[in-house]
Write a protein that holds these residues in place. Sequence first.
Motif, short mmCIF file in Angstrom:
data_model
loop_
_atom_site.label_atom_id
_atom_site.label_comp_id
_atom_site.label_asym_id
_atom_site.label_seq_id
_atom_site.Cartn_x
_atom_site.Cartn_y
_atom_site.Cartn_z
N LYS B 42 33.80 44.46 41.78
CA LYS B 42 33.55 43.02 41.66
C LYS B 42 33.42 42.34 43.02
O LYS B 42 32.52 41.51 43.21
N SER B 43 34.28 42.70 43.97
CA SER B 43 34.19 42.07 45.30
C SER B 43 32.93 42.52 46.01
O SER B 43 32.29 41.73 46.72
N ASP B 158 36.28 34.73 46.63
CA ASP B 158 36.76 36.10 46.56
C ASP B 158 38.28 36.11 46.47
O ASP B 158 38.96 35.98 47.47
N GLU B 159 38.81 36.24 45.27
CA GLU B 159 40.25 36.25 45.02
C GLU B 159 40.98 35.18 45.82
O GLU B 159 41.91 35.48 46.57
N PRO B 160 40.59 33.93 45.68
CA PRO B 160 41.12 32.90 46.58
C PRO B 160 42.59 32.59 46.37
O PRO B 160 43.22 32.05 47.27
N LEU B 161 43.15 32.94 45.23
CA LEU B 161 44.53 32.54 44.97
C LEU B 161 45.53 33.68 45.09
O LEU B 161 46.72 33.50 44.90
N SER B 162 45.03 34.87 45.43
CA SER B 162 45.90 36.04 45.39
C SER B 162 47.02 36.00 46.42
O SER B 162 48.04 36.66 46.25
N VAL B 188 30.55 31.46 41.55
CA VAL B 188 30.88 32.83 41.18
C VAL B 188 32.24 33.12 41.80
O VAL B 188 32.43 32.93 42.99
N TYR B 189 33.17 33.58 40.97
CA TYR B 189 34.56 33.67 41.37
C TYR B 189 35.06 35.06 41.00
O TYR B 189 34.88 35.50 39.86
N VAL B 190 35.65 35.74 41.96
CA VAL B 190 36.15 37.09 41.71
C VAL B 190 37.67 37.08 41.62
O VAL B 190 38.33 36.44 42.43
N THR B 191 38.22 37.74 40.63
CA THR B 191 39.67 37.87 40.54
C THR B 191 40.01 39.14 39.79
O THR B 191 39.19 39.68 39.05
N HIS B 192 41.22 39.65 40.00
CA HIS B 192 41.68 40.77 39.19
C HIS B 192 42.61 40.25 38.10
O HIS B 192 43.06 41.00 37.25
N ASP B 193 42.87 38.93 38.16
CA ASP B 193 43.87 38.33 37.28
C ASP B 193 43.17 37.77 36.04
O ASP B 193 42.44 36.78 36.12
N GLN B 194 43.38 38.41 34.90
CA GLN B 194 42.64 38.00 33.71
C GLN B 194 43.07 36.62 33.22
O GLN B 194 42.31 35.93 32.55
#
Lengths: 231, 356
Positions: B42-43, B158-162, B188-194
């Motif tokens: 995704k990233s 790209d996972e801005p809140l991680s 467009v926003y990438v995260t691993h957090d569903q």
Amino acid sequence: MTDWLSPEEWAAVRLSLKVALTAMAASLVPGILVAFLLERGRFWGRQALDVLVHLPLVLPPVVVGYVLLLGFGRRGPIGSVLAEQFGIVFAFRWTGAALACAIMGFPLLVRAVRLSIETVDRKLEDAAGTLGANPAWVFLVVTLPLIMPGIIAGMVLSFAKAMGEFGATITFVSNIPGETQTLPTAIYTLTQVPGGEAGALRLTLASIVISVGALLASEWLARRARRRFFA
Amino acid sequence: MANVSIRDVRKSFGATPVIRGVDVDIQDGEFVILVGPSGCGKSTLLRMIAGLEDITSGDIRIGSRVVNDVPPKDRDIAMVFQSYALYPHMTVAENMAFSLRLKGTSKEEQKRRVQEAAASLGLTPLLDRYPRQLSGGQRQRVAMGRAIVRDPQVFLFDEPLSNLDAKLRVSMRGEIKELHQRLKTTTVYVTHDQIEAMTMADKIVVMHDGVVEQVGAPLDLYDRPANRFVAGFIGSPAMNFIEGRLEENGLALRSGAILPLDMRPAVPIATMLTYGIRPEHLQIAPAGTPETIPATVSVIEPTGSDTTLIVKAEGGNLTVLLRERCALKYGEEIALKPVPFQAHLFDEAGRRIASS
């Protein structure tokens, strides 16, 4: 004030400063470039360049001086071309001393800059790209300020190495008073003649004063560069 | 603003394929989240949209323009990074004005636009500070402000809140969503957090192993997952999966229990199937109740608002989410009764064949 040192001794001090500053200034841009190539570049022969740059660090200085004499001497393959085509002569000139010092200090400069490039977060450069900066701007506005402490450290190391360079200098350009006689070679000469101890001691003190001055100046510059990061 | 279209995009690092043929359409003004476990690509896909990674094959369009060979600076995008990527040698105001300075915008205009963005993000009192003097949440906001000031066609996150703590993450989630509703810029926003994906997206793209598993609105993915991977990935606590064999009267489980199915799937009798049921769709019944799953209580996790129960059943652990408080005890024998019309059946390849 000026009679603290004899005219010959002053000449050695002035020459040393001129040689060291020239060596440092001349190797600055190539040093940054090579540091980038070695740290970021992926090209054939990178390893070979790395070894070549670091050779002066591990070779006996006399060997470096002799190789320079072979290459850049009047009849050397590079020296003859430079002399005929451009009228540039290194052999037995102060410019030769500067060349020897620059080459001896080069690995130290490159290492310091390279270490600081390694610590630069690539995301900072990526972000600049996405914000509309072309690669030249990214370098000037982002990368260069971030690696400034490393560049300053590299410059000090290069300068210090040049101030102390002995073996390569004396082998390549000899020890001609007023032309190639730098502080270390002048001190060495004075210790070889009867009654020269006082002069050697005076030059030693001069050497210490210059070195301490260089260290203080670099500290001040580094603090100025760092202030915006960590103050 | 612009739409983004990704057509059969592939990417290999050396011989290793990381993106294996991805098609995604992002409409003008849409908030799309790419979600998946780490290493799903995704990233990399986001960096390809930004122009920070080149494309091995396929096309990426922003608006009507194919941008495959366009450098990042000319793509008219702005990216927010997980590490914020703020310039440590510049103040907040200088960071935010970065893109304007490159464009040669006048000083007054720079100041006006930075102040406008700063006001909308609550950064006005911090404009003269350096990034190191800010908290994580403030840095995050400056990174967003820097992107906003650029006024791009597309925002990339790209996972801005991680890197933020849990509480701040929840509030920043709301701020980003609110920001999107105000600016309506394609995102467009990438995260691993569903959970981030579920709560923020107009449309979610679930990725796994370099391919798109499913694209859809959050609740569509939740209610109608295309396959076992999406079913297991979306939803927290995750869906329970139970293996069984299809019989005339329902699904025969390992324990010998028979679960009734609401609908007969169109596969032969004796096919091995996976029965998927979400934790909130299991109810507690007394042990021995017919047409239930026998289970033993293993862990009870009361959170106040609800209770998570982990039970041993069918040779593994199942999760049950109870809205009411319960008086169960460790080791107690119980039975789990699925809520009708809520289960999913997956074939051996993991595809969903029907809601049971």
